[in-house]
Design a protein around this motif. Structure first.
Motif, PDB file in Angstrom:
ATOM      1  N   PHE A 194       0.837  -1.208   0.000  1.00  8.57           N
ATOM      2  CA  PHE A 194       0.000   0.000   0.000  1.00  8.57           C
ATOM      3  C   PHE A 194       0.877   1.266   0.000  1.00  8.57           C
ATOM      4  O   PHE A 194       0.601   2.226  -0.715  1.00  8.57           O
ATOM      5  CB  PHE A 194      -0.954   0.008   1.206  1.00  8.57           C
ATOM      6  CG  PHE A 194      -1.943   1.126   1.165  1.00  8.57           C
ATOM      7  CD1 PHE A 194      -3.053   1.064   0.340  1.00  8.57           C
ATOM      8  CD2 PHE A 194      -1.745   2.271   1.931  1.00  8.57           C
ATOM      9  CE1 PHE A 194      -3.965   2.116   0.276  1.00  8.57           C
ATOM     10  CE2 PHE A 194      -2.653   3.328   1.873  1.00  8.57           C
ATOM     11  CZ  PHE A 194      -3.764   3.242   1.046  1.00  8.57           C
ATOM     12  N   ARG A 197       2.329   1.715  -3.352  1.00 13.61           N
ATOM     13  CA  ARG A 197       1.257   2.115  -4.280  1.00 13.61           C
ATOM     14  C   ARG A 197       1.015   3.622  -4.157  1.00 13.61           C
ATOM     15  O   ARG A 197       0.881   4.321  -5.157  1.00 13.61           O
ATOM     16  CB  ARG A 197      -0.026   1.315  -3.953  1.00 13.61           C
ATOM     17  CG  ARG A 197      -1.278   1.737  -4.704  1.00 13.61           C
ATOM     18  CD  ARG A 197      -1.160   1.424  -6.180  1.00 13.61           C
ATOM     19  NE  ARG A 197      -2.272   1.919  -6.961  1.00 13.61           N
ATOM     20  CZ  ARG A 197      -2.426   3.174  -7.374  1.00 13.61           C
ATOM     21  NH1 ARG A 197      -1.524   4.089  -7.052  1.00 13.61           N
ATOM     22  NH2 ARG A 197      -3.450   3.522  -8.129  1.00 13.61           N
ATOM     23  N   CYS A 198       0.964   4.125  -2.924  1.00 12.73           N
ATOM     24  CA  CYS A 198       0.733   5.559  -2.707  1.00 12.73           C
ATOM     25  C   CYS A 198       1.923   6.371  -3.216  1.00 12.73           C
ATOM     26  O   CYS A 198       1.765   7.399  -3.861  1.00 12.73           O
ATOM     27  CB  CYS A 198       0.537   5.859  -1.215  1.00 12.73           C
ATOM     28  SG  CYS A 198      -0.979   5.169  -0.551  1.00 12.73           S
ATOM     29  N   ARG A 371     -12.896  -5.170   8.025  1.00  8.55           N
ATOM     30  CA  ARG A 371     -12.994  -4.764   6.618  1.00  8.55           C
ATOM     31  C   ARG A 371     -14.140  -3.768   6.407  1.00  8.55           C
ATOM     32  O   ARG A 371     -14.112  -2.988   5.461  1.00  8.55           O
ATOM     33  CB  ARG A 371     -13.188  -5.970   5.692  1.00  8.55           C
ATOM     34  CG  ARG A 371     -12.026  -6.980   5.647  1.00  8.55           C
ATOM     35  CD  ARG A 371     -10.718  -6.331   5.278  1.00  8.55           C
ATOM     36  NE  ARG A 371      -9.594  -7.232   5.135  1.00  8.55           N
ATOM     37  CZ  ARG A 371      -8.888  -7.792   6.130  1.00  8.55           C
ATOM     38  NH1 ARG A 371      -9.208  -7.569   7.395  1.00  8.55           N
ATOM     39  NH2 ARG A 371      -7.850  -8.562   5.866  1.00  8.55           N
ATOM     40  N   SER A 374     -13.362  -0.174   5.903  1.00  8.14           N
ATOM     41  CA  SER A 374     -12.876   0.319   4.596  1.00  8.14           C
ATOM     42  C   SER A 374     -13.854   1.301   3.971  1.00  8.14           C
ATOM     43  O   SER A 374     -13.477   2.101   3.106  1.00  8.14           O
ATOM     44  CB  SER A 374     -12.718  -0.815   3.585  1.00  8.14           C
ATOM     45  OG  SER A 374     -12.026  -1.861   4.114  1.00  8.14           O
ATOM     46  N   GLY A 380      -7.951   4.236   3.767  1.00  6.30           N
ATOM     47  CA  GLY A 380      -7.392   3.860   2.472  1.00  6.30           C
ATOM     48  C   GLY A 380      -7.232   2.366   2.320  1.00  6.30           C
ATOM     49  O   GLY A 380      -7.414   1.813   1.244  1.00  6.30           O
ATOM     50  N   GLU A 381      -6.846   1.716   3.403  1.00  7.13           N
ATOM     51  CA  GLU A 381      -6.701   0.251   3.355  1.00  7.13           C
ATOM     52  C   GLU A 381      -6.902  -0.318   4.752  1.00  7.13           C
ATOM     53  O   GLU A 381      -6.457   0.263   5.742  1.00  7.13           O
ATOM     54  CB  GLU A 381      -5.303  -0.166   2.852  1.00  7.13           C
ATOM     55  CG  GLU A 381      -5.192  -1.685   2.719  1.00  7.13           C
ATOM     56  CD  GLU A 381      -3.817  -2.188   2.286  1.00  7.13           C
ATOM     57  OE1 GLU A 381      -3.739  -2.779   1.201  1.00  7.13           O
ATOM     58  OE2 GLU A 381      -2.838  -2.026   3.023  1.00  7.13           O
ATOM     59  N   ARG A 383      -5.991  -3.913   6.566  1.00  7.11           N
ATOM     60  CA  ARG A 383      -5.316  -5.194   6.360  1.00  7.11           C
ATOM     61  C   ARG A 383      -5.143  -5.867   7.718  1.00  7.11           C
ATOM     62  O   ARG A 383      -5.238  -5.224   8.763  1.00  7.11           O
ATOM     63  CB  ARG A 383      -3.968  -5.015   5.662  1.00  7.11           C
ATOM     64  CG  ARG A 383      -3.056  -4.045   6.334  1.00  7.11           C
ATOM     65  CD  ARG A 383      -1.704  -3.871   5.637  1.00  7.11           C
ATOM     66  NE  ARG A 383      -0.925  -2.922   6.415  1.00  7.11           N
ATOM     67  CZ  ARG A 383      -0.870  -1.609   6.174  1.00  7.11           C
ATOM     68  NH1 ARG A 383      -1.492  -1.077   5.144  1.00  7.11           N
ATOM     69  NH2 ARG A 383      -0.176  -0.819   6.966  1.00  7.11           N
ATOM     70  N   GLU A 392      -5.386   2.046   7.669  1.00  3.23           N
ATOM     71  CA  GLU A 392      -4.502   3.112   7.183  1.00  3.23           C
ATOM     72  C   GLU A 392      -5.325   4.324   6.745  1.00  3.23           C
ATOM     73  O   GLU A 392      -6.188   4.216   5.867  1.00  3.23           O
ATOM     74  CB  GLU A 392      -3.638   2.556   6.038  1.00  3.23           C
ATOM     75  CG  GLU A 392      -2.605   3.522   5.575  1.00  3.23           C
ATOM     76  CD  GLU A 392      -1.236   2.899   5.306  1.00  3.23           C
ATOM     77  OE1 GLU A 392      -1.032   1.702   5.560  1.00  3.23           O
ATOM     78  OE2 GLU A 392      -0.371   3.634   4.824  1.00  3.23           O
ATOM     79  N   LYS A 397      -8.696   8.493  -0.724  1.00  2.00           N
ATOM     80  CA  LYS A 397      -8.601   7.043  -0.866  1.00  2.00           C
ATOM     81  C   LYS A 397      -8.705   6.578  -2.312  1.00  2.00           C
ATOM     82  O   LYS A 397      -8.146   5.552  -2.683  1.00  2.00           O
ATOM     83  CB  LYS A 397      -9.622   6.335   0.025  1.00  2.00           C
ATOM     84  CG  LYS A 397     -11.068   6.608  -0.298  1.00  2.00           C
ATOM     85  CD  LYS A 397     -11.965   6.136   0.836  1.00  2.00           C
ATOM     86  CE  LYS A 397     -12.145   4.627   0.826  1.00  2.00           C
ATOM     87  NZ  LYS A 397     -12.964   4.170   1.947  1.00  2.00           N
ATOM     88  N   TYR A 400      -5.147   7.153  -3.789  1.00  2.00           N
ATOM     89  CA  TYR A 400      -4.011   6.686  -2.987  1.00  2.00           C
ATOM     90  C   TYR A 400      -3.089   7.847  -2.571  1.00  2.00           C
ATOM     91  O   TYR A 400      -1.880   7.804  -2.794  1.00  2.00           O
ATOM     92  CB  TYR A 400      -3.202   5.636  -3.752  1.00  2.00           C
ATOM     93  CG  TYR A 400      -3.958   4.360  -4.017  1.00  2.00           C
ATOM     94  CD1 TYR A 400      -3.867   3.288  -3.135  1.00  2.00           C
ATOM     95  CD2 TYR A 400      -4.764   4.224  -5.144  1.00  2.00           C
ATOM     96  CE1 TYR A 400      -4.572   2.118  -3.369  1.00  2.00           C
ATOM     97  CE2 TYR A 400      -5.477   3.050  -5.384  1.00  2.00           C
ATOM     98  CZ  TYR A 400      -5.365   1.998  -4.489  1.00  2.00           C
ATOM     99  OH  TYR A 400      -6.053   0.848  -4.719  1.00  2.00           O
ATOM    100  N   THR A 430      -1.336   5.177  10.418  1.00  2.47           N
ATOM    101  CA  THR A 430      -1.995   3.866  10.406  1.00  2.47           C
ATOM    102  C   THR A 430      -2.384   3.485  11.831  1.00  2.47           C
ATOM    103  O   THR A 430      -1.535   3.503  12.729  1.00  2.47           O
ATOM    104  CB  THR A 430      -1.035   2.800   9.837  1.00  2.47           C
ATOM    105  OG1 THR A 430      -0.648   3.206   8.524  1.00  2.47           O
ATOM    106  CG2 THR A 430      -1.717   1.444   9.748  1.00  2.47           C
TER     107      THR A 430
END
Ligand code: PXG
Length: 463
Positions: A194, A197-198, A371, A374, A380-381, A383, A392, A397, A400, A430
């Motif tokens: 993640f 990715r951001c 979940r 979310s 944003g995530e 997990r 996070e 979102k 990212y 986070t």
């Protein structure tokens, strides 16, 4: 002159806050900042709830500091500790002596761990365990006549403890800035999809990323030369680094690399061990075959400080049969009272079938309900695995985009959690949870409700 005692008319809370502020240097804390902000005094706890000195109750979604796995106030552990203090409060394990708790605990550890793990060296903490790891790894290769095998490969943002060796093994830049790092330790990329990715701002295939990051370990071995590399150290899931659950492709690839090269694999189970992932050890979740396993935290559910290094037969055989004296050990290695706490804790885990309960019921429910968060605009995530989770928080979102660090969004959220009778830890932005394993589904419902409320309040604070 320093004020030694607070005014007698101050409430207990104020008195403790003043004493603390005047005399207590806290870990990982800016002391100046603490001076102007009264600390929260936690006075008692039961089950999964903490009570502060003003009587406010909190759901402890961090199990203390990732450790009170069996919850607070467990009579079996309390009784075992008090009996052992009376029987034998201290004796050492040097000079050809031992005592029943150390002998029993080492056997019990071999019973609950994979079949090839049959020896444990005891310490008082995870940091000492990782110092021991370094000395053991070097010793192992020395005995085998390969003293040039010295380098340990670790990962960025890893946390392996706070002593000089452990913090060097860790990959926390802020720690390295203050203490430097000892030679022969290098760090490769962490499998934090993640974050990448951001950062990259482009689509990034998680499985492809997982394979690439794993490959960076092989690249590092090639760059250094296999003859210089002693070991690779990693947690199955990075805990303090932000609950980094690797892409599914990561561990199978790392396993291949560890098998391909003649290096030791050190699996830091300080957080992932003792049921946290729904298995006795995190290595079992990913089918890893460690050579050394540092343990601590959940070993005695934090009731007393105890850690250790579990040693696989392959390494133990060399250390025991070929090595001679290992010049290493601590006054409190295998401390009888701490060992008694660990035995009682492990037996409690066994009688309550906690690992199976976590794997089959509590963790799936926690992960499913987590979940749902979310859907929150700030999230944003989400997990997590087992009884580990990360939420996070991001600015945008859909695209990212993370928050500017300076806004301290994680801390804002953490403060709202406290307001809402919930303890979560912020790693940057986070929100982390690692609750006691004894949590019930109804407790998880309470957690989710308080977490939603805290996220809503955080959003309002940012508006
Ligand atoms: N390995 C791992 C994976 C850890 O998480 C240690 C070793 C060191 O253990 P000791 O017992 O020496 O602390 C740890 C400790 C946090 C936090 O803020 C995490 C830890 C310790 C203190 C704070 O999340 N993990």
């Amino acid at each position: 002159m320093t004020q030694r005692f607070a005014a007698m008319d101050a409430s207990n809370t104020e008195r403790w806050q003043q004493l603390d502020s005047a005399h207590h240097l806290h870990p990982f804390t800016d002391p100046k900042e603490l001076k102007n902000n009264a600390v929260r005094i936690i006075e008692s706890a039961q089950g999964i709830y903490l009570t502060d000195s003003d009587g406010k109750e909190y759901l402890d979604a961090m199990a203390g500091l990732w450790c009170v796995n069996m919850g607070y106030g467990r009579q079996e552990i309390i009784d075992a500790v008090s009996a052992q203090v009376q029987q034998l409060p201290y004796y050492n394990a040097f000079f050809k002596t031992s005592h029943p708790p150390a002998a029993e605990l080492s056997a019990l550890l071999s019973e609950v761990s994979p079949g090839y793990m049959n020896h444990t060296f005891f310490t008082s903490s995870g940091s000492e365990a990782n110092d021991t790891v370094l000395r053991m790894v070097w010793r192992y290769w020395d005995i085998l006549g390969k003293p040039e095998k010295r380098v340990v490969i670790s990962r960025k943002n890893a946390y392996h403890g706070s002593t000089i060796a452990a913090s060097s093994l860790g990959g926390m830049e802020d720690m390295h800035k203050q203490g430097g790092i000892i030679p022969n330790i290098v760090h490769v990329e962490q499998p934090y999809w993640f974050g990448k990715r951001c950062e990259s701002g482009a689509d990034l295939d998680a499985q492809q990323f997982g394979r690439e990051v794993a490959q960076s370990i092989a690249d590092k071995i090639e760059e250094l030369g296999e003859g210089r590399v002693a070991a690779f150290i990693a947690e199955p899931i990075q805990g303090a680094g932000g609950v980094i659950v690797p892409p599914e492709s990561y561990w199978p690839e790392v396993k291949k690399i560890c098998a391909q090269y003649d290096i030791l694999f050190v699996d830091d189970e300080v957080i992932c061990g003792f049921g946290r992932t729904g298995h006795w050890f995190g290595s079992e979740l990913y089918g890893l075959k460690p050579d050394l396993m540092p343990i601590a935290k959940g070993l005695a559910s934090g009731y007393l400080p105890i850690g250790g290094v579990m040693v696989a037969d392959r390494v133990a055989d060399v250390l025991i049969d070929q090595g001679g004296e290992f010049n290493h050990g601590f006054t409190y290695s295998g401390h009888p009272v701490c060992a008694a706490a660990a035995i009682a804790n492990i037996k409690l885990m066994q009688t309550e079938n906690i690992v199976e309960t976590v794997r089959e019921s509590t963790a799936p429910y926690l992960q499913k309900r987590l979940r749902e968060l979310s859907d929150h605009p700030l999230v944003g995530e989400v997990r997590g695995v087992g009884m580990l989770g990360a939420i996070e928080l991001v600015e945008d979102k859909d695209n990212y985009v993370k928050f500017d660090k300076a806004r301290g969004v994680g801390i804002i959220c953490r403060n709202h959690c406290f307001e809402n009778n919930l303890v979560m830890r912020a790693v940057g932005d986070t929100m982390i949870l690692s609750p006691p394993l004894i949590m019930q589904q109804s407790d998880i419902d309470v957690f989710i409700e308080r977490a939603w409320k805290s996220l809503d309040m955080t959003q309002q604070s940012l508006a």
